[in-house]
Design a protein around this motif. Structure first.
Motif, PDB file in Angstrom:
ATOM      1  N   UNK A   1       6.382   3.654   8.515  1.00 34.23           N
ATOM      2  CA  UNK A   1       5.659   3.485   9.774  1.00 34.23           C
ATOM      3  C   UNK A   1       4.506   2.516   9.544  1.00 34.23           C
ATOM      4  N   UNK A   2       3.908   2.032  10.611  1.00 33.54           N
ATOM      5  CA  UNK A   2       2.744   1.146  10.515  1.00 33.54           C
ATOM      6  C   UNK A   2       1.623   1.822   9.740  1.00 33.54           C
ATOM      7  N   UNK A   3       1.422   3.094   9.983  1.00 32.63           N
ATOM      8  CA  UNK A   3       0.359   3.842   9.320  1.00 32.63           C
ATOM      9  C   UNK A   3       0.609   3.919   7.820  1.00 32.63           C
ATOM     10  N   UNK A   4       1.855   4.169   7.426  1.00 37.94           N
ATOM     11  CA  UNK A   4       2.197   4.235   6.003  1.00 37.94           C
ATOM     12  C   UNK A   4       2.042   2.872   5.333  1.00 37.94           C
ATOM     13  N   UNK A   5       2.488   1.814   6.011  1.00 37.21           N
ATOM     14  CA  UNK A   5       2.342   0.471   5.454  1.00 37.21           C
ATOM     15  C   UNK A   5       0.873   0.116   5.278  1.00 37.21           C
ATOM     16  N   UNK A   6       0.061   0.415   6.291  1.00 37.15           N
ATOM     17  CA  UNK A   6      -1.369   0.137   6.205  1.00 37.15           C
ATOM     18  C   UNK A   6      -1.996   0.908   5.048  1.00 37.15           C
ATOM     19  N   UNK A   7      -1.619   2.166   4.872  1.00 39.45           N
ATOM     20  CA  UNK A   7      -2.152   2.964   3.768  1.00 39.45           C
ATOM     21  C   UNK A   7      -1.777   2.345   2.421  1.00 39.45           C
ATOM     22  N   UNK A   8      -0.544   1.859   2.292  1.00 39.78           N
ATOM     23  CA  UNK A   8      -0.130   1.243   1.041  1.00 39.78           C
ATOM     24  C   UNK A   8      -0.932  -0.035   0.781  1.00 39.78           C
ATOM     25  N   UNK A   9      -1.117  -0.857   1.798  1.00 40.42           N
ATOM     26  CA  UNK A   9      -1.902  -2.078   1.627  1.00 40.42           C
ATOM     27  C   UNK A   9      -3.353  -1.740   1.286  1.00 40.42           C
ATOM     28  N   UNK A  10      -3.924  -0.720   1.919  1.00 38.02           N
ATOM     29  CA  UNK A  10      -5.300  -0.331   1.612  1.00 38.02           C
ATOM     30  C   UNK A  10      -5.427   0.172   0.177  1.00 38.02           C
ATOM     31  N   UNK A  11      -4.382   0.862  -0.310  1.00 39.19           N
ATOM     32  CA  UNK A  11      -4.388   1.338  -1.697  1.00 39.19           C
ATOM     33  C   UNK A  11      -4.436   0.181  -2.692  1.00 39.19           C
ATOM     34  N   UNK A  12      -3.985  -0.991  -2.291  1.00 33.24           N
ATOM     35  CA  UNK A  12      -3.920  -2.147  -3.187  1.00 33.24           C
ATOM     36  C   UNK A  12      -4.912  -3.244  -2.778  1.00 33.24           C
ATOM     37  N   UNK A  13      -5.932  -2.838  -2.036  1.00 35.51           N
ATOM     38  CA  UNK A  13      -6.972  -3.786  -1.623  1.00 35.51           C
ATOM     39  C   UNK A  13      -8.219  -3.568  -2.473  1.00 35.51           C
ATOM     40  N   UNK A  14      -8.863  -4.656  -2.818  1.00 37.38           N
ATOM     41  CA  UNK A  14     -10.130  -4.595  -3.557  1.00 37.38           C
ATOM     42  C   UNK A  14     -11.265  -4.318  -2.570  1.00 37.38           C
ATOM     43  N   UNK A  15     -12.457  -4.244  -3.094  1.00 42.19           N
ATOM     44  CA  UNK A  15     -13.640  -4.041  -2.255  1.00 42.19           C
ATOM     45  C   UNK A  15     -13.765  -5.207  -1.272  1.00 42.19           C
ATOM     46  N   UNK A  16     -14.278  -4.933  -0.085  1.00 45.42           N
ATOM     47  CA  UNK A  16     -14.429  -6.008   0.910  1.00 45.42           C
ATOM     48  C   UNK A  16     -15.285  -7.167   0.395  1.00 45.42           C
TER      49      UNK A  16
END
Length: 149
Positions: A22-37
């Motif tokens: 789902x969009x929510x799951x994809x967003x969570x995965x991308x956030x898990x692999x994002x560095x600090x803003x």
């Protein structure tokens, strides 16, 4: 040729990720692999790719090996269905004062722009590894569910 291969690979990864998640799951995965803003990134009017992650976030590739997670200040109308986007910038830099505008639709359709709230660099190596593991798990799950001949 290498760039074309990378684009095709990214498209294939995105296609695989979008079919089961789902969009929510994809967003969570991308956030898990994002560095600090970060405060900004270089942008000279051309993206190497982009992926909507629901209606209030997207990933943008500025180079084949460089991508950012953009969280938006609120829902962005038609982001998930737009065939293209534009991003405002000032002197080759995108900041959280800039905006994303979905494009497409038909003549006379006015698309509202959406303010960028945060910009986070993506760790593409770990993201690709996570997507690969997820696909492997899906394949194994399907194989276990198939009757033996």
């Amino acid at each position: 040729m290498k760039r074309l291969f990378l684009l095709c690979a990214l498209a294939a990864l995105s296609a695989c990720a979008t079919t089961k998640m789902s969009s929510t799951e994809r967003l969570a995965m991308y956030r898990d692999h994002a560095a600090a803003p970060v405060k900004d990134f270089s942008y000279f009017g051309s993206l190497n790719g982009w992926q909507p992650l629901g209606d209030s976030a997207l990933a943008v590739w500025t180079k084949p090996n460089e991508a950012y997670l953009l969280d938006l200040a609120g829902p962005c109308q038609d982001l998930e269905f737009a065939p293209a986007i534009t991003i405002s910038s000032m002197m080759g830099r995108v900041t959280n004062f800039d905006r994303v505008r979905p494009l497409g639709g038909g003549s006379g359709v006015m698309r509202m722009s959406c303010r960028i709230k945060t910009i986070s660099p993506l760790d593409l190596k770990s993201l690709k590894a996570a997507e690969k593991e997820m696909r492997k798990a899906e394949v194994e799950a399907r194989q276990e569910g198939e009757p033996a001949n």
